[in-house]
Enzyme design. Structure first.
Site, PDB file in Angstrom:
ATOM      1  N   GLU A 180       0.881  -1.175   0.000  1.00 19.19           N
ATOM      2  CA  GLU A 180       0.000   0.000   0.000  1.00 19.19           C
ATOM      3  C   GLU A 180       0.904   1.205   0.000  1.00 19.19           C
ATOM      4  OE1 GLU A 180      -3.211  -1.157   3.253  1.00 19.19           O
ATOM      5  OE2 GLU A 180      -3.900   0.165   1.670  1.00 19.19           O
ATOM      6  N   CYS A 210      -2.166   8.973   3.488  1.00 15.19           N
ATOM      7  CA  CYS A 210      -2.041   8.486   2.108  1.00 15.19           C
ATOM      8  C   CYS A 210      -3.269   8.841   1.286  1.00 15.19           C
ATOM      9  CB  CYS A 210      -1.828   6.981   2.101  1.00 15.19           C
ATOM     10  SG  CYS A 210      -3.154   6.081   2.899  1.00 15.19           S
TER      11      CYS A 210
HETATM   12  P1  NAD Z   1       8.671   4.827   4.242  1.00 15.08           P
HETATM   13  O1  NAD Z   1       8.515   4.078   2.952  1.00 15.08           O
HETATM   14  O2  NAD Z   1       9.813   5.725   4.422  1.00 15.08           O
HETATM   15  O3  NAD Z   1       8.707   3.816   5.467  1.00 15.08           O
HETATM   16  C1  NAD Z   1       7.713   2.828   5.668  1.00 15.08           C
HETATM   17  C2  NAD Z   1       8.306   1.699   6.486  1.00 15.08           C
HETATM   18  O4  NAD Z   1       9.289   1.021   5.711  1.00 15.08           O
HETATM   19  C3  NAD Z   1       9.018   2.145   7.764  1.00 15.08           C
HETATM   20  O5  NAD Z   1       8.797   1.178   8.777  1.00 15.08           O
HETATM   21  C4  NAD Z   1      10.472   2.147   7.350  1.00 15.08           C
HETATM   22  O6  NAD Z   1      11.352   1.998   8.438  1.00 15.08           O
HETATM   23  C5  NAD Z   1      10.507   0.946   6.439  1.00 15.08           C
HETATM   24  N1  NAD Z   1      11.618   0.923   5.462  1.00 15.08           N
HETATM   25  C6  NAD Z   1      12.378   1.961   5.023  1.00 15.08           C
HETATM   26  N2  NAD Z   1      13.305   1.526   4.142  1.00 15.08           N
HETATM   27  C7  NAD Z   1      13.107   0.185   4.011  1.00 15.08           C
HETATM   28  C8  NAD Z   1      13.732  -0.825   3.222  1.00 15.08           C
HETATM   29  N3  NAD Z   1      14.750  -0.564   2.380  1.00 15.08           N
HETATM   30  N4  NAD Z   1      13.271  -2.093   3.348  1.00 15.08           N
HETATM   31  C9  NAD Z   1      12.228  -2.381   4.148  1.00 15.08           C
HETATM   32  N5  NAD Z   1      11.613  -1.477   4.912  1.00 15.08           N
HETATM   33  C10 NAD Z   1      12.039  -0.198   4.837  1.00 15.08           C
HETATM   34  O7  NAD Z   1       7.270   5.567   4.400  1.00 15.08           O
HETATM   35  P2  NAD Z   1       6.875   6.600   5.560  1.00 15.08           P
HETATM   36  O8  NAD Z   1       7.553   7.884   5.279  1.00 15.08           O
HETATM   37  O9  NAD Z   1       6.978   5.963   6.905  1.00 15.08           O
HETATM   38  O10 NAD Z   1       5.311   6.707   5.257  1.00 15.08           O
HETATM   39  C11 NAD Z   1       4.771   7.696   4.426  1.00 15.08           C
HETATM   40  C12 NAD Z   1       4.342   7.056   3.117  1.00 15.08           C
HETATM   41  O11 NAD Z   1       3.412   6.005   3.349  1.00 15.08           O
HETATM   42  C13 NAD Z   1       3.641   8.046   2.237  1.00 15.08           C
HETATM   43  O12 NAD Z   1       4.095   7.881   0.909  1.00 15.08           O
HETATM   44  C14 NAD Z   1       2.163   7.625   2.360  1.00 15.08           C
HETATM   45  O13 NAD Z   1       1.406   8.008   1.236  1.00 15.08           O
HETATM   46  C15 NAD Z   1       2.281   6.133   2.506  1.00 15.08           C
HETATM   47  N6  NAD Z   1       1.110   5.509   3.135  1.00 15.08           N
HETATM   48  C16 NAD Z   1       0.287   4.723   2.364  1.00 15.08           C
HETATM   49  C17 NAD Z   1      -0.823   4.134   2.931  1.00 15.08           C
HETATM   50  C18 NAD Z   1      -1.723   3.270   2.114  1.00 15.08           C
HETATM   51  O14 NAD Z   1      -2.583   2.605   2.683  1.00 15.08           O
HETATM   52  N7  NAD Z   1      -1.582   3.241   0.805  1.00 15.08           N
HETATM   53  C19 NAD Z   1      -1.100   4.334   4.288  1.00 15.08           C
HETATM   54  C20 NAD Z   1      -0.232   5.129   5.032  1.00 15.08           C
HETATM   55  C21 NAD Z   1       0.887   5.693   4.436  1.00 15.08           C
END
Ligand code: NAD
Length: 315
Positions: free
Chosen positions: A216, A250
């Protein structure tokens, strides 16, 4: 090392049958107990989320905690309602043979949930509870900015009666911990919510092991204001859509398309409402704008504002 230990723990617990082998009704009862515990600790969890994430305490109470409790109860009910299908299959050989085929749904094994920082408790619960209802073991990785409610959730899960080792939480940076979990060969399913960019990395890591994957990712969603719209209500909706959780959503309404005949009136209504929004900490009930999750995010938003100004926007 921690990520590997957590996956091994989840895998051992799964193989032991201590959770996966319970009758579905027993899993349901324990998950309903978890919902009761979340309810009993609702205010504590809401305050923990606000202090850690920055969001409004009212949002934390209603959505983060209130929504989680409803969701756990709903998903608990699925434990006893997972079914397969039977069908008569028309394979024409050998002559005269009749075939009955059936599908049976079984838990995958270890499910990994990687959680973003915008709704830390609710999204952790979204990943955890359906997997538990199905009989899977789980490893959760909260975002490095917002680990606290996931850790408290794990304590309540234990208190509810989920056997040791079934639920594991590993905190830490995504690039090391998250990556190690997404690419771990013992993992049966990875469910990731976060940015599109990181989602691609997680997807590659999972694909290498043919691990099932759910992503997501980010959104950029338009709100439409049509010619017959009520300006006051449209302005309220646009404010909620853009400013809920400081826009860290999001599904935020981050673009506005307004019918030409309403453009001027809506712009004025929005400018007036926004000018009246008070800034303040998440615990301040009168504040309409609360802190962003981190300084890094604050700086990213400031850069967007500067870029908009440079392109001719007026604030
Ligand atoms: P992010 O992608 O930076 O981090 C998300 C998670 O992934 C965190 O736990 C992070 O530590 C982990 N992560 C980071 N690098 C990684 C890697 N290389 N391998 C595995 N895991 C890794 O996102 P964020 O800044 O925490 O969240 C904001 C984003 O999430 C925005 O783009 C938002 O639109 C999206 N979002 C989407 C939904 C949805 O349902 N579609 C819901 C909430 C947030």
């Amino acid at each position: 090392t921690d990520a590997d230990a957590a996956v091994q723990s989840a895998q051992r617990a799964f193989a032991s049958g201590a959770w996966s082998g319970l009758r579905p009704a027993e899993r349901e009862r324990i998950l309903l107990r978890l919902a009761d515990l979340l309810e009993a600790h609702a205010e504590e969890l809401a305050q923990l989320e606000t202090l850690n994430q920055g969001k409004s305490i009212q949002l934390a109470r209603a959505i983060e905690v209130g929504g989680s409790i409803e969701f756990v109860r709903y998903m608990a009910g699925w434990a006893t309602k997972i079914t397969g299908e039977t069908m008569e299959v028309s394979i024409p050989a050998p002559p005269g043979a009749r075939f009955t085929a059936f599908t049976r749904r079984e838990p995958i094994g270890v499910a990994v949930g990687i959680v973003p920082w915008n709704f830390p408790l609710m999204i952790a619960v979204w990943k955890l509870v359906p997997a538990l209802a199905a009989g899977c073991s789980v490893v959760l990785k909260p975002a490095s900015e917002t680990p606290l409610t996931a850790l408290r959730l794990a304590e309540l899960v234990q208190q509810a009666g989920v056997p040791p080792g079934v639920v594991n939480v590993v905190t830490g940076p995504g690039a090391s911990v998250g990556q190690a979990l997404a690419g771990h060969p013992l993992v049966g399913k990875v469910s990731f919510t976060g940015s599109t960019e990181v989602g691609k990395t997680v997807g590659h890591a999972a694909l290498d092991n043919m691990t099932r994957l759910g992503l997501e990712l980010g959104g950029k969603n338009p709100m439409l204001v049509l010619a017959d719209a009520d300006i006051e209500r449209a302005a309220e909706g646009a404010l909620l859509g853009a400013f809920l959780n400081q826009g860290q959503v999001c599904a935020a309404a981050s673009r506005l398309y307004v019918h030409r005949s309403k453009f001027q009136a809506l712009t004025e209504a929005l400018a007036e409402a926004i000018a009246g929004m008070r800034l303040g900490p998440g615990l301040d009930l009168n504040a309409r704008v609360n802190p962003l999750v981190s300084q890094r995010q604050q700086q990213a938003v400031c850069r967007l504002l500067e870029r908009s100004r440079a392109q001719g926007a007026r604030a």
